[in-house]
Design an enzyme around this catalytic site. Structure first.
Site, PDB file in Angstrom:
ATOM      1  N   HIS A 219      49.590  62.904   9.478  1.00  0.00           N
ATOM      2  CA  HIS A 219      49.787  61.473   9.197  1.00  0.00           C
ATOM      3  C   HIS A 219      51.120  61.415   8.478  1.00  0.00           C
ATOM      4  CE1 HIS A 219      45.231  60.344   9.499  1.00  0.00           C
ATOM      5  NE2 HIS A 219      45.742  60.817  10.614  1.00  0.00           N
TER       6      HIS A 219
ATOM      7  N   GLU B 120      46.110  56.547  20.076  1.00  0.00           N
ATOM      8  CA  GLU B 120      44.776  57.133  20.063  1.00  0.00           C
ATOM      9  C   GLU B 120      43.635  56.120  19.993  1.00  0.00           C
ATOM     10  OE1 GLU B 120      43.800  59.190  16.313  1.00  0.00           O
ATOM     11  OE2 GLU B 120      45.918  59.058  15.811  1.00  0.00           O
TER      12      GLU B 120
ATOM     13  N   GLU C 149      43.998  60.781  22.764  1.00  0.00           N
ATOM     14  CA  GLU C 149      45.163  60.723  21.874  1.00  0.00           C
ATOM     15  C   GLU C 149      46.306  61.567  22.412  1.00  0.00           C
ATOM     16  OE1 GLU C 149      44.498  62.522  17.982  1.00  0.00           O
ATOM     17  OE2 GLU C 149      46.206  61.419  17.162  1.00  0.00           O
TER      18      GLU C 149
END
Ligand code: GLY
Ligand code: MN
Ligand code: MN
Length: 445
Positions: free
Chosen positions: A368, A391, A414
Site C-alpha cells: 500500500h 482489484e 487484481e
C-alpha cells in the site's frame, strides 16, 4: 524440473539515489537539514529476529541495506551533503551476523558523500547539525523525534558558546512520499519484474491446485516461485482462502483444506529489490467453474477489465472506483442478489454488503504505497509513472436471505498497472484471468 529463471533487471544506480537526495534537498530551505533513521532489527522471540527489511523511505534515498543506520542531508555543506551513520565494524559480531560495510564501505559501495560509524554518532551529530534552523524528520517516528530533541537540547546548551540549535521541526515523510509516487524507468523495470515473478507464482498455484490440498500448500508453491526467481519472499502476508475463507479480506491463516467444488482466492505478490507485486486470482479448486461461480466471476472480471482499460493520465482513482461500483451493482441486480435500480442501490449503499473495499491503491516499495490520494480536497489525477492496483471483488455472505447458489462465494481479481504517457501498462498480464484461459491452464486431461 525447475522452471526457467527470468533475467534480472538492473539495480538502481548510485547516480539515481544521488539525484533523489538532490531533488529532496532542492525543495528545502538552504539552512535546513534532514534527519532520517533506517530500520532497526526487531526481536521475534528470544534470540531470533524477524528478517531485516530496510525502511522504504530510507532505502529510496540511499539503497543502504543495513540496520541501525541514520542519514543526514545537509544542503550546501562543502565536506559533503549526504552523511551516513552506520553500524561499527566489529570482527566478533561480524563472525555471527555477516560483514558490515562500515563507514568506508558506505562511501565506496553506496556513493554516500561521507560516512561515520555509530560509535561516533553522539560526538558528531550535534556538530553536523549546528546552525541548521529547520530540521526535517519523520514526525511520526517517536525514535527519530527523540533523537532530534536530544540534539536540539545539546545545541541549545551550547548556545552561549555560539551553537545554533534548530528552531523548528518539520515533517520530511510527506515530501519523500510525493517523490516516491511517480516511478523512474529503473523502478518500473524492477516493478515489472516483481509483477512477472508474482504472475509465474500464480500460474504455478493454478497448475498445482486440486481438492484435498491444504491452502498452505498452495502458499508454499507461490512463495517457492517468489524466491526461486530471486525475490526476497512475499511482499505481504500471502492470502490463500478456499470457499468461505475468500470472503475474509485479510485471511492469512491458510490452514484449511481445499474442497472440491469450491473456489480459492489467492492474493499474493513477490518482493523484488524491495518493490512489491500484488496479484489476486480466484479459480476453481477442481479446475471447472460451476454455473453460479462463473456468473459471479464474469461480473467481477468485466468490471476489472473495464477499470484497467480506463487507466490513463488525467483520470482519477475515484472515477475508476465509481465505474467499478456501477458495474458490480448492475451485475448484482442481474443475478438477483440486489433488487431494483442501479443508481438507487448505489445511492443507498446496499452494494456495500458485497463490495466493501476500494478498487485501487498505489503500489511501489510498499504494497500500500505512499503518496496522497487527494490534493486540496480533490481526488488527484493520474500521471505517467504512477503505479496502482485494480482489484474489484464480490463477497457473498453465507446468509439465509441470499440465493443458495451464491452463498459463501468470494471473488477478487487484481492486477498491477503503471500509468504511461498514452495509457497504461499491465505489469501482471502473464497470469490468466478469463474463465476459458484458467480452465485450459488447469485442464489435466
Ligand atoms: N494484498 C493487499 C491488497 O491487495 O491490498
Ligand atoms: Mn492490492
Ligand atoms: Mn492484493
Amino acid at each position: 524440473m525447475h522452471p526457467e529463471i527470468l533475467p534480472r533487471p538492473a539495480p538502481i544506480t548510485h547516480d539515481e539515489y544521488r539525484a533523489r537526495r538532490r531533488a529532496l534537498m532542492d525543495r528545502l530551505p538552504a539552512d535546513s537539514a534532514v534527519l532520517l533513521p533506517g530500520a532497526a532489527l526487531v526481536t521475534r522471540s528470544r534470540d531470533s529476529e524477524f528478517p531485516f527489511r530496510q525502511d522504504s523511505d530510507f532505502h529510496y534515498l540511499t539503497g543502504f541495506p543495513e540496520p541501525e543506520a541514520l542519514l543526514l542531508l545537509l544542503p550546501g555543506r562543502e565536506a559533503g551533503e549526504s552523511v551516513l551513520f552506520c553500524q561499527d565494524r566489529d570482527p566478533t559480531l561480524e563472525a555471527w551476523t555477516g560483514i558490515r560495510l562500515g563507514a568506508e564501505g558506505a562511501v565506496r559501495e553506496h556513493g554516500i558523500d561521507q560516512a561515520f560509524e555509530n560509535a561516533e554518532r553522539e560526538a558528531r551529530l550535534a556538530e553536523l547539525l549546528d546552525g541548521r534552523h529547520a530540521l526535517y524528520l519523520p514526525l511520526g517516528d517517536a525514535e527519530a523525534l527523540a533523537l532530534a530533541e536530544e540534539v536540539r537540547g545539546e545545541l541549545a546548551g551550547r548556545a552561549r558558546r555560539g551553537a545554533v540549535a534548530p528552531s523548528a521541526f518539520a515533517d520530511v515523510s510527506e515530501r519523500i512520499h510525493e517523490q516516491r509516487l511517480c516511478k523512474s524507468e529503473a523502478e518500473l523495470a524492477l516493478m515489472r519484474h516483481a509483477g512477472a515473478i508474482s504472475a509465474r507464482a500464480h500460474v504455478r498455484a493454478m497448475r498445482t491446485a486440486r481438492p484435498g490440498l491444504m491452502e498452505r500448500q498452495l502458499q508454499a508453491e507461490l512463495e517457492h516461485e517468489f524466491r526461486w526467481q530471486g525475490g526476497s519472499g512475499p511482499a505481504y502476508a500471502s492470502i490463500v482462502g478456499g470457499g468461505l475463507n475468500a470472503c475474509v479480506l485479510h485471511y492469512i491463516e491458510n490452514h484449511d483444506p481445499l474442497e472440491d467444488g469450491a473456489l480459492v482466492l489467492i492474493d499474493a505478490g513477490a518482493e523484488f529489490d524491495l518493490y512489491a507485486g500484488d496479484i489476486t486470482r480466484t479459480f476453481p479448486v477442481n479446475g471447472r467453474f460451476s454455473e453460479a461461480q462463473r456468473a459471479l466471476y464474469e461480473v467481477v472480471l468485466a468490471a476489472q477489465e473495464r477499470a484497467v482499460a480506463a487507466v490513463c493520465p488525467g483520470v482519477t482513482l475515484a472515477t475508476i472506483h465509481e465505474g467499478v461500483v456501477h458495474d458490480l451493482t448492475a451485475g448484482l441486480i442481474e443475478l438477483g442478489l440486489l433488487e431494483g435500480d442501479v443508481e438507487a442501490r448505489i445511492d443507498d449503499g446496499s452494494y456495500k454488503r458485497f463490495y466493501l473495499h476500494s478498487t485501487s491503491h498505489w503500489l511501489g516499495l510498499d504494497v500500500h504505497d505512499v503518496g496522497a490520494y487527494r490534493l486540496e480536497g480533490q481526488p488527484r489525477t493520474l500521471r505517467p509513472g504512477m503505479v496502482l492496483t485494480v482489484e474489484p471483488g464480490l463477497y457473498v455472505p453465507a446468509a439465509a436471505d441470499l440465493p443458495v447458489a451464491f452463498r459463501g462465494i468470494g471473488i477478487r481479481i487484481e492486477d498491477d498497472v503503471a500509468v504511461t504517457p498514452d495509457g497504461h501498462e499491465v505489469l501482471t498480464a502473464e497470469v490468466p484471468k478469463r474463465v476459458a484461459d484458467i480452465e485450459a491452464l488447469m485442464d489435466r486431461n
